[in-house]
Design a protein around this motif. Structure first.
Motif, PDB file in Angstrom:
ATOM      1  N   GLN A 162       0.405  -1.591   0.104  1.00  0.00           N
ATOM      2  CA  GLN A 162       0.198  -0.001   0.171  1.00  0.00           C
ATOM      3  C   GLN A 162       0.954   1.399  -0.216  1.00  0.00           C
ATOM      4  O   GLN A 162       0.278   2.323  -0.598  1.00  0.00           O
ATOM      5  N   GLU A 163       2.241   0.846   0.687  1.00  0.00           N
ATOM      6  CA  GLU A 163       2.963   2.272   0.530  1.00  0.00           C
ATOM      7  C   GLU A 163       2.988   2.775  -1.141  1.00  0.00           C
ATOM      8  O   GLU A 163       3.163   3.870  -0.747  1.00  0.00           O
ATOM      9  N   ALA A 164       3.901   2.009  -1.444  1.00  0.00           N
ATOM     10  CA  ALA A 164       3.378   2.526  -3.142  1.00  0.00           C
ATOM     11  C   ALA A 164       2.731   3.075  -4.039  1.00  0.00           C
ATOM     12  O   ALA A 164       2.912   3.902  -4.183  1.00  0.00           O
ATOM     13  N   MET A 165       1.353   2.406  -3.699  1.00  0.00           N
ATOM     14  CA  MET A 165       0.311   2.765  -4.033  1.00  0.00           C
ATOM     15  C   MET A 165      -0.210   4.816  -3.569  1.00  0.00           C
ATOM     16  O   MET A 165      -0.081   4.786  -4.506  1.00  0.00           O
ATOM     17  N   ALA A 166       0.811   4.439  -2.769  1.00  0.00           N
ATOM     18  CA  ALA A 166      -0.210   5.717  -2.149  1.00  0.00           C
ATOM     19  C   ALA A 166       1.215   6.895  -2.789  1.00  0.00           C
ATOM     20  O   ALA A 166       1.162   8.423  -3.021  1.00  0.00           O
ATOM     21  N   THR A 167       2.622   6.860  -3.210  1.00  0.00           N
ATOM     22  CA  THR A 167       3.465   7.659  -4.061  1.00  0.00           C
ATOM     23  C   THR A 167       2.626   7.330  -5.480  1.00  0.00           C
ATOM     24  O   THR A 167       3.456   8.750  -6.655  1.00  0.00           O
ATOM     25  N   GLN A 168       2.187   6.411  -5.528  1.00  0.00           N
ATOM     26  CA  GLN A 168       1.511   6.701  -7.081  1.00  0.00           C
ATOM     27  C   GLN A 168      -0.086   7.243  -8.064  1.00  0.00           C
ATOM     28  O   GLN A 168      -0.460   7.096  -6.438  1.00  0.00           O
ATOM     29  N   GLN A 169      -0.143   7.807  -9.076  1.00  0.00           N
ATOM     30  CA  GLN A 169      -1.477   8.583  -8.787  1.00  0.00           C
ATOM     31  C   GLN A 169      -1.665   8.787 -10.111  1.00  0.00           C
ATOM     32  O   GLN A 169      -0.663   9.086 -10.995  1.00  0.00           O
ATOM     33  N   VAL A 170      -3.505   8.260 -10.701  1.00  0.00           N
ATOM     34  CA  VAL A 170      -3.655   8.498 -12.379  1.00  0.00           C
ATOM     35  C   VAL A 170      -3.839  10.264 -12.520  1.00  0.00           C
ATOM     36  O   VAL A 170      -4.562  11.185 -11.575  1.00  0.00           O
ATOM     37  N   LEU A 171      -3.383  10.308 -13.388  1.00  0.00           N
ATOM     38  CA  LEU A 171      -3.691  11.633 -13.265  1.00  0.00           C
ATOM     39  C   LEU A 171      -4.354  11.893 -14.434  1.00  0.00           C
ATOM     40  O   LEU A 171      -4.653  11.863 -16.406  1.00  0.00           O
ATOM     41  N   PHE A 227      -1.775   7.441 -18.421  1.00  0.00           N
ATOM     42  CA  PHE A 227      -0.389   7.554 -17.727  1.00  0.00           C
ATOM     43  C   PHE A 227      -0.545   7.690 -16.019  1.00  0.00           C
ATOM     44  O   PHE A 227      -1.433   7.679 -15.509  1.00  0.00           O
ATOM     45  N   GLN A 228       0.750   6.827 -15.275  1.00  0.00           N
ATOM     46  CA  GLN A 228       0.845   7.268 -13.710  1.00  0.00           C
ATOM     47  C   GLN A 228       1.606   7.507 -13.397  1.00  0.00           C
ATOM     48  O   GLN A 228       2.655   7.366 -14.020  1.00  0.00           O
ATOM     49  N   VAL A 229       1.807   8.586 -12.732  1.00  0.00           N
ATOM     50  CA  VAL A 229       3.272   9.465 -12.295  1.00  0.00           C
ATOM     51  C   VAL A 229       3.307   8.865 -10.806  1.00  0.00           C
ATOM     52  O   VAL A 229       3.171   9.262 -10.416  1.00  0.00           O
ATOM     53  N   ASP A 230       4.672   9.113 -11.005  1.00  0.00           N
ATOM     54  CA  ASP A 230       5.529   8.142 -10.018  1.00  0.00           C
ATOM     55  C   ASP A 230       6.246   9.157  -8.806  1.00  0.00           C
ATOM     56  O   ASP A 230       7.009  10.015  -9.884  1.00  0.00           O
ATOM     57  N   LYS A 231       5.636   9.915  -8.324  1.00  0.00           N
ATOM     58  CA  LYS A 231       5.780  11.020  -7.196  1.00  0.00           C
ATOM     59  C   LYS A 231       6.794  11.190  -6.295  1.00  0.00           C
ATOM     60  O   LYS A 231       6.997  12.094  -6.465  1.00  0.00           O
ATOM     61  N   LYS A 232       7.558   9.908  -6.075  1.00  0.00           N
ATOM     62  CA  LYS A 232       8.509   9.544  -5.314  1.00  0.00           C
ATOM     63  C   LYS A 232       9.952  10.450  -6.716  1.00  0.00           C
ATOM     64  O   LYS A 232      10.722  10.427  -6.437  1.00  0.00           O
ATOM     65  N   ARG A 233       9.311   9.658  -7.828  1.00  0.00           N
ATOM     66  CA  ARG A 233      10.323  10.320  -9.051  1.00  0.00           C
ATOM     67  C   ARG A 233      10.548  11.692  -9.472  1.00  0.00           C
ATOM     68  O   ARG A 233      11.771  11.631 -10.046  1.00  0.00           O
TER      69      ARG A 233
END
Length: 124
Positions: free
Chosen positions: A1-10, A77-83
């Protein structure tokens, strides 16, 4: 779930320069030199034009390519907020994309770094 928290659909928001994206719905890039972008393909936004469309550098299986993507396809797309790269916040490990060509400044083996080249910050 932590990995999912850093990803979001735009859904409709614009991608920004430096964002790392992953294709979540296969589609073809814009008409000129179009290619099919399959689910899972990763890319880095290197330019956003006045119309809100994005030039994205994609890493494919055996090659890499720069493709213009219309804003209407950003929901694929999904954006990787961590990167995500903030130009004023270079940190060790950050992924970077060359936006304009320039010469590297190392003492030996200087070389031109061309637009679209992707790399990682090793040391600040």
């Amino acid at each position: 779930q932590e990995a999912m928290a850093t990803q979001q659909v735009l859904p409709l928001e614009q991608l920004v320069v430096g964002a790392r994206v992953r294709v979540i719905e296969a589609f073809e890039s814009n008409p000129k030199n179009k290619i099919k972008l399959n689910v899972g393909v990763m890319g880095s936004v290197i330019k956003v034009d006045d119309a809100g469309d994005a030039l994205i550098y994609f890493e494919l299986e055996n090659t890499s390519t720069k493709q213009w993507i219309f804003a209407k396809n950003f929901h694929k797309f999904q954006v990787d907020k961590k990167r995500r790269l903030d130009a004023d916040k270079f940190v060790d490990g950050a992924q970077v994309a060359v936006l304009e060509p320039f010469m590297s400044n190392q003492k030996n083996n200087r070389m031109e770094l061309h637009a679209g080249l992707i790399g990682s910050v090793v040391k600040i």
